[in-house]
Structure formats: C-alpha cells, structure tokens
Design a protein around this motif. Structure first.
Motif: not given
Length: 149
Positions: A20-36, A51-57
């Motif tokens: 289920d890649l419709s969400k990221i629960i940080f520290g618990k989502t196995s694909f977290e780094d693939s989505l950021l 970190e910084g003025k903008q982030s994307s995922l």
C-alpha cells in the motif's frame, strides 16, 4: 533466506507493487526510502524531518482519494506548509510546534496512479539556535505520517 531490504526505484515498479504505497508512516513503511524524492533528513524512530525549504515524495493512488492526511510538527512557529500535487498547488496549513493531524482537501478526486507531492515551507530553523542542541541542520517540519484518504 534473508531479506536485507526492499528497493523499488522505477515508477512502474511502484505502481505495480503489492504494498500500500498510498501512505508513508515514518519508521514503519518498508518502502519509505523508495517514495521519498528530495528534501528529507535521515529517518528517525517514528518520524522524519524535512530539511530545507522544500521536500518531495511519491505516493500511489489505487482508489478514489479526496484528501491528504498529514501528522506533523514544526520546530518553531510560524510555519506555513504549501501542498502541491503533480505541479499544482492544492492548499496550505500552518503547522504548530506540537504533533497535530492536518487534513488537506483535494480540489477533485485524485486519479489512479503515481503522484508527486511537494511541500514548500515558509521557514527553516536550526535546532542549535533554538536549544542547547549541536544540530545545525536547516529543519522545516517533522512528519509522522502522510497518507491519501
């Protein structure tokens, strides 16, 4: 057999994933780094700093979703967060210095497939300038979760 990790970099891999890649629960989502994509600091136990003025995922929508749910805090107020999807501004919210849940309504139901979310922040803060910390990162918002609903 041991699984060392999960890595899915291509858009096709993400869209076809059984996760289920419709969400990221940080520290618990196995694909977290693939989505950021960019603008994220290292992962912490149950959250991750922008970190910084903008982030994307990236998130994958498999059902008709009409809002984005975000649980986050800022290091210091004021902090306004603009939320864009696929290059279009959706809305903004003012983050507080305590974890809160924010609901961002979409203008129309989100189509199925892969979508890019961009968060733009009004301010960054260095922990070393606010407290006794030696942390000199330019931090914006600390996220616990981001999900399409």
């Amino acid at each position: 057999y041991y699984t060392i990790g999960s890595l899915c970099q291509s858009d096709k891999c993400l869209v076809n994933s059984k996760e289920d890649l419709s969400k990221i629960i940080f520290g618990k989502t196995s694909f977290e780094d693939s989505l950021l994509i960019s603008g994220w600091s290292v992962g912490e136990a149950e959250s991750r700093w922008a970190e910084g003025k903008q982030s994307s995922l990236k998130l994958v929508n498999n059902k008709e979703k009409t809002k984005i749910i975000i649980e986050a805090l800022t290091l210091k107020e004021p902090q306004t967060v603009e939320v864009s999807i696929d290059g279009g501004l959706v809305d903004s919210f003012s983050s507080t210095s305590e974890f809160k849940t924010y609901s961002v309504a979409l203008n129309r139901p989100l189509s199925q497939g892969l979508h890019t979310l961009v968060f733009t922040y009004s301010n960054t803060y260095k922990p070393s300038e606010i407290s006794q910390s030696a942390d000199n990162r330019e931090l914006s918002v600390n996220f616990k979760q981001i999900r399409l609903e």
